[in-house]
Design a protein around this motif. Structure first.
Motif, short mmCIF file in Angstrom:
data_model
loop_
_atom_site.label_atom_id
_atom_site.label_comp_id
_atom_site.label_asym_id
_atom_site.label_seq_id
_atom_site.Cartn_x
_atom_site.Cartn_y
_atom_site.Cartn_z
N ARG A 1 -1.20 -18.03 14.18
CA ARG A 1 0.05 -17.67 14.84
C ARG A 1 1.22 -17.46 13.88
N ASN A 2 1.26 -18.23 12.79
CA ASN A 2 2.49 -18.29 11.99
C ASN A 2 2.50 -17.32 10.80
N ILE A 3 3.64 -16.67 10.62
CA ILE A 3 3.85 -15.77 9.47
C ILE A 3 5.19 -16.15 8.83
N ARG A 4 5.15 -16.33 7.49
CA ARG A 4 6.38 -16.67 6.78
C ARG A 4 7.00 -15.39 6.22
N LEU A 5 8.24 -15.12 6.61
CA LEU A 5 8.94 -13.95 6.09
C LEU A 5 9.93 -14.37 5.01
N ALA A 6 9.89 -13.67 3.88
CA ALA A 6 10.76 -13.99 2.75
C ALA A 6 11.68 -12.81 2.46
N PRO A 7 12.91 -12.85 3.01
CA PRO A 7 13.79 -11.67 2.92
C PRO A 7 14.60 -11.54 1.63
N SER A 8 14.48 -12.49 0.69
CA SER A 8 15.46 -12.56 -0.40
C SER A 8 15.33 -11.45 -1.45
N LEU A 9 14.12 -11.09 -1.83
CA LEU A 9 13.94 -10.25 -3.01
C LEU A 9 14.32 -8.78 -2.84
N PRO A 10 13.85 -8.09 -1.77
CA PRO A 10 14.11 -6.65 -1.71
C PRO A 10 15.56 -6.33 -1.37
N PRO A 11 16.04 -5.16 -1.76
CA PRO A 11 17.36 -4.68 -1.30
C PRO A 11 17.32 -4.49 0.23
N VAL A 12 18.50 -4.50 0.88
CA VAL A 12 18.57 -4.48 2.35
C VAL A 12 17.81 -3.30 2.96
N GLU A 13 17.95 -2.09 2.38
CA GLU A 13 17.31 -0.92 2.98
C GLU A 13 15.79 -1.06 2.99
N GLU A 14 15.23 -1.51 1.86
CA GLU A 14 13.79 -1.75 1.78
C GLU A 14 13.35 -2.79 2.79
N LEU A 15 14.18 -3.83 2.89
CA LEU A 15 13.88 -4.92 3.81
C LEU A 15 13.83 -4.41 5.24
N GLU A 16 14.78 -3.55 5.58
CA GLU A 16 14.81 -3.00 6.94
C GLU A 16 13.57 -2.16 7.21
N THR A 17 13.21 -1.34 6.27
CA THR A 17 11.99 -0.53 6.41
C THR A 17 10.78 -1.44 6.60
N ALA A 18 10.68 -2.47 5.76
CA ALA A 18 9.53 -3.38 5.83
C ALA A 18 9.49 -4.10 7.16
N MET A 19 10.65 -4.59 7.62
CA MET A 19 10.67 -5.38 8.85
C MET A 19 10.38 -4.52 10.08
N ASP A 20 10.87 -3.31 10.06
CA ASP A 20 10.55 -2.40 11.15
C ASP A 20 9.04 -2.19 11.20
N GLY A 21 8.44 -2.05 10.03
CA GLY A 21 6.99 -1.93 9.96
C GLY A 21 6.29 -3.17 10.47
N VAL A 22 6.77 -4.35 10.06
CA VAL A 22 6.15 -5.61 10.50
C VAL A 22 6.21 -5.70 12.03
N ALA A 23 7.37 -5.32 12.62
CA ALA A 23 7.52 -5.38 14.08
C ALA A 23 6.46 -4.50 14.75
N THR A 24 6.26 -3.32 14.19
CA THR A 24 5.22 -2.42 14.71
C THR A 24 3.85 -3.10 14.66
N CYS A 25 3.56 -3.74 13.55
CA CYS A 25 2.26 -4.42 13.39
C CYS A 25 2.11 -5.55 14.41
N VAL A 26 3.19 -6.31 14.64
CA VAL A 26 3.14 -7.40 15.63
C VAL A 26 2.80 -6.84 17.00
N LEU A 27 3.44 -5.73 17.34
CA LEU A 27 3.20 -5.12 18.66
C LEU A 27 1.78 -4.55 18.75
N LEU A 28 1.35 -3.89 17.68
CA LEU A 28 0.02 -3.28 17.72
C LEU A 28 -1.06 -4.37 17.86
N ALA A 29 -0.89 -5.46 17.10
CA ALA A 29 -1.87 -6.55 17.21
C ALA A 29 -1.89 -7.11 18.63
#
Lengths: 417, 417
Positions: free
Chosen positions: A383-411
């Motif tokens: 069930r658990n996923i650890r997200l680490a937002p510190s390293l990437p710049p904000v734009e990259e982070l947004e792209t990545a998180m939007d992708g993660v949300a898609t993966c959560v929904l698809l699963a």
């Protein structure tokens, strides 16, 4: 879970995932590393202590051998940050994880100052692990063959009823705790929980709590929560040697080349120093002096942390905004809204965490491995996923998180299909 | 021994000792610490790597987490100094003693890569200790309950016949060696001895030689002896994993805040990294970068060492001159004339070393404790004293050594009385 909505949007979610894969991303949310912007806050440190500058306040030449406790200049600052007497705080090399490993190792070899025998001579050693928790903690106890028993994290720390029950077993010798802005939940242990841990009766006379206060001053707001003096709580309760306390400047100045700190009772420190004095002569005092000069005092530490907060808060907000926007309506996930620390803990639909991580990986987004917030990498509910937002710049982070949300929904779509 | 001369001068020697005590000295010859003058040679390092300067040659941001092996910038320099391939050299935190302790500790817990079982599960672990040797080495094996068996040092290293006999015992798992300008004898192991240690048959499949090359480039002349590649010798002889090799910049730049190095076979390094990666994330890479910049290359290391030689050589000459002048005629002592390293080994009349050290102490001259160059601090002949000339200025050193000479004579007078 809003099954209807999921089914209704299933085709769209599948299409969104295909689009995501087509982007050919290469993004990394795996570890709690500070960003280059954050590291730049300590740029001055790269030329400290500075030519001709090597004498500690007590007159010690920091360039030469000696002083197992570390120099008082930096110990005093850290004692002030934590509200401890300086005598209870040792300053060591860069990594508090190193000290944590050594303490477990030495307890196994030699026994602690309260042990009837070395832990290696016990039939079995068991350990309490609040979950979700920090993977590197669990790796240490795993390496020593310790049986790890999980207890749930709560809003106030950890499930104290479960802990109180477990410590009736004399084979239960210790417990991992990240007490403030915990990894990965962001939870801060309440004073009540701190006092309960300090006061509870344990069957093992040498029970130890590994109090890894890695994020004590790592606020994401403009205020700092109180740091509870658990060593004093434990002393008051008649259990003076209960806590081994750790912290470091790793996510304050430079990750991996800061100063670490070990705080505990006088007896515990004397026990530590006995073996530490055989293992070596003393820590890197030049680096300690440089840090003392860089900070100036405890207030200087907090000033640096406010810069980190200003840099990190927008990243956390971006992650939370995307999770809210993309996932709220579906009821397939819940997540923490931390006010400090380095992580957001994301709980997805039971049985889909590993799948989400795999889907993200296939789309070029690296997430912390499945189960890694649990001992032996075994998340019983997947069930658990650890997200680490510190390293990437904000734009990259947004792209990545939007992708993660898609993966959560698809699963989730796959799960209900 | 010239008993007649001693008796003839007994009253004068007693008087000299009373005069010495009246001087109320407070001098310290105990440890091999560099002097302030020597530490000043690396003053530049106090402001390195310098603001904005944090990228290693391979593009790594040294300020962030990671890289258990250390950065290649400094590993390459050290590989060149030692004549090793860079793949065989790891760069770690400041102290090679730390690594030595950990290796013994981990061999006890987990067994080495060649061990049938952890050493803690062996009925007994024995260890070969060439004597006189380094007290801190012996303290490590003492802490782990290892039975230490002494063999004599020789002009070419150590008594190989004795070593070859001992390693027929499968309980003999290791051996301490300081191979160049040894502590305290100054002896450098010959190529023949190095090859013999590499090639000898050992009953234990996991026999390890702790090759602590702490003084590899610490010449007291203007030339540098060849550093033998024992790892290659061992590989050629079919014993690739025999040597764990250590060195550090502790007595090159700053004692206690330099960089340490661990060199060994690929298999041994993989075994080390397996546990090191649980113990922590990586060494202080900013300090490693600073050191790489300070040295530039292997020749840069040797240039620094020539400065140390110029500073230390007059101190060693002063000690030797006083020993020659004050003691030669009496035949009550012998001493080494090292061409490198940090110590002079003084053998006094059997049964008088502890007394000499006590007499010196009573006169305000601190010498390394009696027996400390032997396992468990037991010098069977009560004969050896380690002199450390590096720290005091020459005038203090001369005063101290003149006092020590008086104590040597007085103890001899007492002995024959």
């Amino acid at each position: 879970m809003n099954t209807e909505l999921l089914q209704q949007n299933a085709a769209e979610i599948r299409r969104a995932y295909e689009d995501l894969k087509a982007k050919d991303l290469n993004l990394d949310l795996t570890r709690g590393k500070p960003s280059a912007e954050q590291l730049d806050f300590s740029d001055e440190l790269l030329s400290l202590p500075g030519a001709g500058n090597y004498v500690a306040k007590d007159g010690t030449d920091t360039r030469n051998y000696g002083n197992l406790k570390g120099i008082k200049d930096i110990r005093q600052i850290w004692a002030d940050v934590q509200g401890l007497p300086v005598e209870q705080v040792l300053a060591e090399d860069s990594s508090s994880l190193n000290i944590e490993f050594d303490l477990v190792s030495w307890a196994f070899h030699f026994g602690t100052n309260d042990s009837p025998r070395p832990w290696s001579q016990e039939e079995k050693v068991k350990w309490i692990c609040p979950v979700p928790g920090y993977d590197r903690h669990f790796s240490i106890t795993e390496a020593f063959g310790v049986e790890m028993i999980t207890v749930p994290m709560t809003e106030d720390g950890c499930d104290m009823d479960a802990v109180r029950e477990l410590v009736k077993d004399p084979q239960v010798k210790g417990m991992w705790v990240v007490p403030m802005f915990s990894n990965p939940t962001g939870v801060t242990f309440s004073e009540e929980t701190c006092r309960a841990l300090a006061a509870m009766d344990t069957a093992a006379p040498d029970f130890r709590i590994m109090w890894d206060n890695a994020y004590a001053v790592h606020t994401l707001t403009d205020s700092f929560p109180e740091i509870h003096n658990v060593i004093a709580f434990a002393e008051e309760a008649g259990n003076p040697n209960r806590f081994w306390c750790f912290s470091s400047t790793s996510k304050i100045t430079f990750a991996g080349s800061g100063v670490s700190f070990f705080a505990s009772s006088a007896e515990n420190l004397a026990w530590y120093e006995k073996t530490a004095s055989i293992r070596g002569i003393g820590p890197n005092k030049v680096n300690q002096l440089a840090h003392a000069q860089f900070f100036g005092d405890a207030e200087g530490v907090r000033q640096v942390m406010l810069k980190h907060s200003a840099s990190l808060a927008p990243k956390f907000q971006a992650v939370l905004r995307i999770l809210d926007e993309r996932l709220s309506d579906y009821g397939v996930a819940s997540w923490t809204r931390p006010e400090g620390g380095y992580f957001i803990s994301l709980d997805v639909l039971d049985g889909t965490a590993a799948r989400v991580i795999q889907l993200a990986k296939d789309a070029g987004i690296a997430l912390t491995g499945a189960g890694s917030t649990f001992p032996l990498h075994q998340d019983p509910n997947d069930r658990n996923i650890r997200l680490a937002p510190s390293l990437p710049p904000v734009e990259e982070l947004e792209t990545a998180m939007d992708g993660v949300a898609t993966c959560v929904l698809l699963a989730a779509v796959e799960k209900i299909s």
